[in-house]
Write a protein that holds these residues in place. Structure first.
Motif, PDB file in Angstrom:
ATOM      1  N   THR A   1     132.956 -14.120  64.635  1.00 39.36           N
ATOM      2  CA  THR A   1     133.334 -14.053  65.675  1.00 39.36           C
ATOM      3  C   THR A   1     133.359 -12.551  65.976  1.00 39.36           C
ATOM      4  OG1 THR A   1     134.519 -15.609  64.527  1.00 39.36           O
ATOM      5  CG2 THR A   1     135.148 -13.645  66.038  1.00 39.36           C
ATOM      6  N   VAL A   2     132.889 -11.646  67.034  1.00 37.24           N
ATOM      7  CA  VAL A   2     133.299 -10.949  67.898  1.00 37.24           C
ATOM      8  C   VAL A   2     134.303 -10.695  68.701  1.00 37.24           C
ATOM      9  CG1 VAL A   2     131.263  -9.456  69.462  1.00 37.24           C
ATOM     10  CG2 VAL A   2     130.774 -10.862  68.096  1.00 37.24           C
ATOM     11  N   TYR A   3     134.923  -9.300  68.173  1.00 43.19           N
ATOM     12  CA  TYR A   3     136.054  -9.095  68.911  1.00 43.19           C
ATOM     13  C   TYR A   3     135.611  -7.703  69.789  1.00 43.19           C
ATOM     14  CZ  TYR A   3     137.967 -11.941  65.630  1.00 43.19           C
ATOM     15  OH  TYR A   3     138.407 -12.959  64.378  1.00 43.19           O
ATOM     16  N   GLU A   4     136.250  -8.141  71.114  1.00 46.12           N
ATOM     17  CA  GLU A   4     136.136  -6.887  72.542  1.00 46.12           C
ATOM     18  C   GLU A   4     136.842  -6.718  72.779  1.00 46.12           C
ATOM     19  OE1 GLU A   4     134.738  -4.229  74.878  1.00 46.12           O
ATOM     20  OE2 GLU A   4     133.720  -4.900  72.355  1.00 46.12           O
ATOM     21  N   MET A   5     137.246  -5.261  72.933  1.00 42.74           N
ATOM     22  CA  MET A   5     138.676  -4.484  73.739  1.00 42.74           C
ATOM     23  C   MET A   5     138.384  -4.968  75.362  1.00 42.74           C
ATOM     24  SD  MET A   5     140.481  -1.072  74.096  1.00 42.74           S
ATOM     25  CE  MET A   5     138.875  -0.109  74.315  1.00 42.74           C
ATOM     26  N   GLU A   6     137.401  -5.375  75.381  1.00 43.68           N
ATOM     27  CA  GLU A   6     137.159  -5.300  76.992  1.00 43.68           C
ATOM     28  C   GLU A   6     136.108  -6.381  77.337  1.00 43.68           C
ATOM     29  OE1 GLU A   6     139.010  -4.092  79.569  1.00 43.68           O
ATOM     30  OE2 GLU A   6     140.028  -2.666  78.193  1.00 43.68           O
ATOM     31  N   PHE A   7     134.921  -6.548  77.233  1.00 44.22           N
ATOM     32  CA  PHE A   7     133.622  -7.590  77.549  1.00 44.22           C
ATOM     33  C   PHE A   7     132.214  -6.458  77.110  1.00 44.22           C
ATOM     34  CE2 PHE A   7     134.012  -4.567  81.407  1.00 44.22           C
ATOM     35  CZ  PHE A   7     132.541  -3.448  80.886  1.00 44.22           C
ATOM     36  N   PRO A   8     131.758  -7.906  77.351  1.00 42.21           N
ATOM     37  CA  PRO A   8     129.819  -7.230  75.907  1.00 42.21           C
ATOM     38  C   PRO A   8     129.310  -6.076  76.925  1.00 42.21           C
ATOM     39  CG  PRO A   8     130.166 -10.004  75.790  1.00 42.21           C
ATOM     40  CD  PRO A   8     131.601  -9.047  77.002  1.00 42.21           C
ATOM     41  N   GLY A   9     129.149  -4.999  76.543  1.00 40.27           N
ATOM     42  CA  GLY A   9     128.933  -4.369  76.920  1.00 40.27           C
ATOM     43  C   GLY A   9     129.201  -2.439  77.307  1.00 40.27           C
ATOM     44  N   PHE A  10     130.783  -2.962  77.266  1.00 40.66           N
ATOM     45  CA  PHE A  10     131.381  -2.079  77.913  1.00 40.66           C
ATOM     46  C   PHE A  10     131.162  -0.308  77.139  1.00 40.66           C
ATOM     47  CE2 PHE A  10     135.886  -0.119  77.121  1.00 40.66           C
ATOM     48  CZ  PHE A  10     136.069   0.165  78.543  1.00 40.66           C
ATOM     49  N   GLY A  11     131.890   0.037  77.288  1.00 40.29           N
ATOM     50  CA  GLY A  11     132.066   1.383  76.863  1.00 40.29           C
ATOM     51  C   GLY A  11     129.845   2.611  78.055  1.00 40.29           C
ATOM     52  N   ALA A  12     129.257   2.534  76.199  1.00 43.96           N
ATOM     53  CA  ALA A  12     128.452   3.335  76.703  1.00 43.96           C
ATOM     54  C   ALA A  12     127.180   2.664  76.640  1.00 43.96           C
ATOM     55  CB  ALA A  12     127.558   4.717  75.787  1.00 43.96           C
ATOM     56  N   SER A  13     127.364   1.310  76.603  1.00 40.24           N
ATOM     57  CA  SER A  13     125.920   0.027  76.105  1.00 40.24           C
ATOM     58  C   SER A  13     125.504   0.105  77.264  1.00 40.24           C
ATOM     59  CB  SER A  13     125.954  -1.209  74.943  1.00 40.24           C
ATOM     60  OG  SER A  13     126.682  -0.638  73.512  1.00 40.24           O
ATOM     61  N   SER A  14     126.316  -0.257  78.845  1.00 37.40           N
ATOM     62  CA  SER A  14     125.995  -0.601  80.104  1.00 37.40           C
ATOM     63  C   SER A  14     125.669   0.120  80.581  1.00 37.40           C
ATOM     64  CB  SER A  14     127.231  -1.325  80.611  1.00 37.40           C
ATOM     65  OG  SER A  14     128.216  -0.916  80.350  1.00 37.40           O
ATOM     66  N   ARG A  15     125.799   1.111  80.591  1.00 39.94           N
ATOM     67  CA  ARG A  15     125.900   2.783  80.608  1.00 39.94           C
ATOM     68  C   ARG A  15     124.594   3.630  80.930  1.00 39.94           C
ATOM     69  NH1 ARG A  15     131.142   3.696  83.934  1.00 39.94           N
ATOM     70  NH2 ARG A  15     132.124   2.022  83.430  1.00 39.94           N
ATOM     71  N   ALA A  16     123.872   3.229  79.374  1.00 36.05           N
ATOM     72  CA  ALA A  16     122.603   3.718  78.801  1.00 36.05           C
ATOM     73  C   ALA A  16     121.555   4.053  79.872  1.00 36.05           C
ATOM     74  CB  ALA A  16     122.027   3.320  77.911  1.00 36.05           C
ATOM     75  N   ALA A  17     121.354   5.326  80.430  1.00 38.98           N
ATOM     76  CA  ALA A  17     119.588   5.491  81.207  1.00 38.98           C
ATOM     77  C   ALA A  17     118.419   4.748  80.574  1.00 38.98           C
ATOM     78  CB  ALA A  17     119.482   7.194  80.259  1.00 38.98           C
ATOM     79  N   GLY A  18     118.730   4.135  79.392  1.00 39.77           N
ATOM     80  CA  GLY A  18     117.500   3.213  79.234  1.00 39.77           C
ATOM     81  C   GLY A  18     115.913   3.707  78.270  1.00 39.77           C
TER      82      GLY A  18
END
Length: 352
Positions: free
Chosen positions: A31-48
């Motif tokens: 079970t994964v608990y997430e405050m917002e949505f998957p990738g929220f925060g730095a993960s979805s905003r990384a430069a790659g």
């Protein structure tokens, strides 16, 4: 396999998703608990960048991640790392370790890079790094995790009386893994430093098809298609992780000024968009990976290199939890952490 055993993962960023997928593939009910949505925060905003500009002690984890992403559509790109002046021995040590690990990496002088970037009597390392869309990775991990039967619960997890609670009740799990980025320190006693990671999409002609990570002028540049690039500059310390999402209108121009000192073509660049998110490191500048209490494990403080380090460090923390590997003494929550560098991975060259 561990069918029937329950595992809770707090945080659905890159570290949390990789950890949850490792557990699901070993037979845990996850079970994964997430405050917002998957990738929220730095993960979805990384430069790659799947970056190899790291302390020697972390390079084996970075190369493990590089190999994982090779099967996920990562493209290899030529890269230049320019360390701060006087760090030639450091650059050579990093290059030597990368070559030992099977990665192309050669020390050089900047004057050898004819017309690409400016500089003369400075050291650099030429290497091949990886570039992959962080959002694409998040989506791929979440899709694989969903297919495994794992469940996602949205909302905050809060500490109370030495336990962790969600929606008024304690987390129901045999093993719990905290991967909540800079918020991890609010859920356990692990010491973390929070700072703001930021990036800017820019457009300019004559863009070099090379990733540049310049410690001397404090910027990175990641080429994209059609004359566009992602650039980033220095990071700011944070009092609260929530403040890490703020971006000032002039910030992109300040970063472009840094880039133009090294890349002449950047003098005509123009910013298109900007974004920011909170990142974190251990107090000593290194990640924190391992057991903090009986049945409670942490994978946090990846210092802006979550994309790079999450595949290997998620494997490590699950191996530690299963008793098939020892903690890395450099990353263990039990290490005696003292105040370290104020910028991400400034410890690369310390002691070299």
């Amino acid at each position: 396999m561990h069918r029937g055993r329950r595992a809770a993962v707090v945080g659905a960023g890159l570290a949390g998703l990789w950890t949850a997928l490792r557990l699901a593939r070993r037979g845990y009910q996850v079970t994964v608990y997430e405050m917002e949505f998957p990738g929220f925060g730095a993960s979805s905003r990384a430069a790659g960048i799947v970056s190899l500009q790291l302390p020697v002690s972390l390079l084996r984890y970075a190369v493990e991640g590089l190999r994982e992403y090779s099967a996920m559509g990562m493209r290899e790109v030529p890269s230049l790392w320019v360390p701060r002046r006087g760090m030639r021995l450091c650059a050579e040590a990093v290059a030597a370790e990368l070559r030992r690990l099977g990665v192309i990496a050669e020390p050089m002088r900047l004057e050898e890079v004819d017309g690409l970037i400016s500089g003369s009597d400075e050291s650099a390392v030429f290497m091949f790094q990886g570039v992959i869309g962080a959002g694409d990775v998040v989506n791929a991990l979440y899709k694989a995790l969903s297919a495994s039967g794992a469940s996602l619960r949205v909302g905050p997890v809060r500490p109370r009386g030495g336990s962790l609670y969600y929606d008024g009740g304690p987390l129901d799990a045999d093993l719990t893994f905290l991967a909540a980025g800079p918020w991890t320190g609010e859920l356990t006693k692990v010491g973390l430093r929070s700072y703001r990671c930021s990036a800017h999409s820019v457009e300019f002609h004559g863009l070099p098809d090379v990733v540049i990570e310049d410690d001397e002028n404090e910027f990175y540049l990641v080429p994209e298609s059609q004359g566009r690039a992602i650039v980033g500059g220095p990071d700011d310390s944070l009092g609260r992780p929530e403040d890490g999402f703020r971006v000032s209108p002039s910030e992109a121009y300040d970063v472009l000024e840094r880039v133009a000192r090294r890349v002449p073509a950047a003098e005509g660049a123009r910013p298109l968009s900007s974004w920011a998110a909170p990142c974190s490191s251990g107090i000593d500048g290194m990640p924190v990976v391992g057991e903090v209490d009986d049945g409670l494990y942490v994978i946090a403080g990846l210092d802006g290199a979550g994309l790079t380090l999450s595949p290997a460090l998620s494997r490590l923390v699950v191996d530690v939890a299963e008793g098939v590997a020892d903690e890395d003494p450099l990353l263990s929550p039990r290490r005696a952490m003292k105040e370290g560098p104020s910028e991400p991975f400034d410890s690369i060259c310390e002691g070299v």
